[in-house]
Design an enzyme around this catalytic site. Structure first.
Site, PDB file in Angstrom:
ATOM      1  N   THR A 139       0.818  -1.203   0.000  1.00 44.12           N
ATOM      2  CA  THR A 139       0.000   0.000   0.000  1.00 44.12           C
ATOM      3  C   THR A 139       0.862   1.268   0.000  1.00 44.12           C
ATOM      4  O   THR A 139       1.908   1.294   0.635  1.00 44.12           O
ATOM      5  CB  THR A 139      -0.833   0.017   1.303  1.00 44.12           C
ATOM      6  OG1 THR A 139      -1.580  -1.182   1.392  1.00 44.12           O
ATOM      7  CG2 THR A 139      -1.751   1.221   1.365  1.00 44.12           C
TER       8      THR A 139
ATOM      9  N   GLY B 196       0.728  -2.957   5.187  1.00 42.47           N
ATOM     10  CA  GLY B 196       0.899  -4.334   5.646  1.00 42.47           C
ATOM     11  C   GLY B 196      -0.400  -5.113   5.597  1.00 42.47           C
ATOM     12  O   GLY B 196      -1.317  -4.758   4.854  1.00 42.47           O
TER      13      GLY B 196
ATOM     14  N   ARG C  29     -12.719  -9.471  -0.762  1.00 43.35           N
ATOM     15  CA  ARG C  29     -11.972  -9.070   0.425  1.00 43.35           C
ATOM     16  C   ARG C  29     -11.599  -7.599   0.358  1.00 43.35           C
ATOM     17  O   ARG C  29     -11.181  -7.087  -0.671  1.00 43.35           O
ATOM     18  CB  ARG C  29     -10.710  -9.927   0.556  1.00 43.35           C
ATOM     19  CG  ARG C  29      -9.848  -9.591   1.789  1.00 43.35           C
ATOM     20  CD  ARG C  29      -8.714  -8.625   1.470  1.00 43.35           C
ATOM     21  NE  ARG C  29      -7.771  -8.463   2.579  1.00 43.35           N
ATOM     22  CZ  ARG C  29      -6.774  -7.593   2.598  1.00 43.35           C
ATOM     23  NH1 ARG C  29      -6.569  -6.796   1.551  1.00 43.35           N
ATOM     24  NH2 ARG C  29      -5.963  -7.508   3.631  1.00 43.35           N
TER      25      ARG C  29
END
Length: 324
Positions: A184, A236, A212
């Site tokens: 990210t 993460g 998801r």
């Protein structure tokens, strides 16, 4: 009785004098010199993103415009396998994108499970600016984007498709720590006017279940901004960031007087304490910036780095870490 009253009276006034002196010393304590503008972002690709953000900040622009322009650089990079076009798909071969943004007024916009639209951060900005909502997801988010003039396109590049087909041979779903040394992109900035904003965008975990959504588009998890205090963002494995409301926690710790560095460390320690059987096999990193322009970063494992750009600084820094 008279002597007792005199003792209580003198004790009360003495206590008030001490309290007043303490309050006075706190009120008069010198604050750290304000450093602005400054922008910080996660991972090595943050340096290039910071350059785009800095163009806005150097021109005395708003932090919210800077962070949007900054993370778009990463979204538009087809070589980046974890953000925007070229991101690794889910296990069904679909690239799905998540993003959120917050401005100095604590307005927020978010999109999740968005498909076939290259710049989810700008769609999130439109949600913030043009609707009464905070989050749009899936088909509704896509329809909204198209109505706003965004173009539909295939985000699955040949490189990512080849990686997905290779994964299909074994179909082993195990999130990797520091996969390709990036993930990210989260970015927070303090502008010339002393205002904070932040942005966070991702294509999510590679080979995830269809549908998801991680922490990146969730206000308070992947990103949080309070213009009175500071801003924080996360990277993460998002499930564990969500479970502790990581970015909101960090901002609230800064409100209580923790430095950005201390607040990030406390958030990582919370994950380690709460999930002692899990943390060794996953990576989470946090990044924070306070109202004074001070920053901090910390992760569970070694390997998390972040980029800083200010008038007197432009560098990539290895964050401290808890384990290993």
């Amino acid at each position: 009785m008279s002597n007792r009253r005199k003792f209580l009276k003198s004790s009360l006034y003495g206590g008030l004098a001490v309290s007043t002196a303490s309050l006075s010393s706190v009120a008069c304590a010198p604050k750290a010199p304000l450093r602005k503008p400054v922008v910080i972002s996660t991972w090595n690709h943050g340096q290039e993103a910071n350059q785009a953000a800095w163009k806005v900040l150097a021109d005395k622009g708003r932090a919210v415009d800077a962070v949007e322009q900054g993370v778009m650089v990463t979204e538009n990079d087809p070589e980046n396998a974890t953000v925007g076009i070229g991101g690794f798909p889910d296990r069904d071969g679909n690239v799905t994108l998540d993003a959120c943004i917050m401005d100095e007024f604590e307005n927020a916009g978010s999109v999740a499970f968005l498909q076939n639209i290259k710049n989810p951060i700008s769609v999130a900005r439109k949600v913030m600016d043009d609707t009464p909502h905070v989050m749009l997801v899936g088909e509704g988010a896509k329809r909204f984007a198209l109505e706003k003039g965004f173009k539909e396109e295939n985000l699955l590049t040949p490189k990512s498709e080849a990686a997905w087909k290779k994964w299909l041979e074994n179909q082993d779903y195990q999130p990797e720590i520091n996969i390709e040394n990036h993930d990210t992109i989260g970015m927070v900035a303090l502008d010339e006017h002393g205002n904070l904003s932040g942005a966070c965008t991702t294509s999510g975990a590679a080979w995830k279940m269809h549908g998801r959504v991680g922490d990146s588009p969730i206000i308070g998890a992947g990103l949080y901004v309070d213009n009175e205090v500071g801003a924080a963002t996360a990277t993460g494995l998002g499930e564990f960031v969500i479970k502790i409301c990581g970015s909101h926690m960090i901002v609230e710790l800064m409100r209580q007087g923790y430095s950005p560095q201390e607040a990030c460390e406390q958030a990582v320690n919370r994950i380690v304490k709460k999930y002692p059987n899990d943390y060794k096999n996953l990576q989470v990193g946090f990044l924070a910036l306070n109202k004074q322009g001070e920053y901090g970063a910390y992760s569970i494992h070694k390997g998390f780095n972040f980029a800083v750009k200010a008038s007197d600084q432009d560098e990539l820094i290895d964050a401290g870490h808890y384990n290993g």
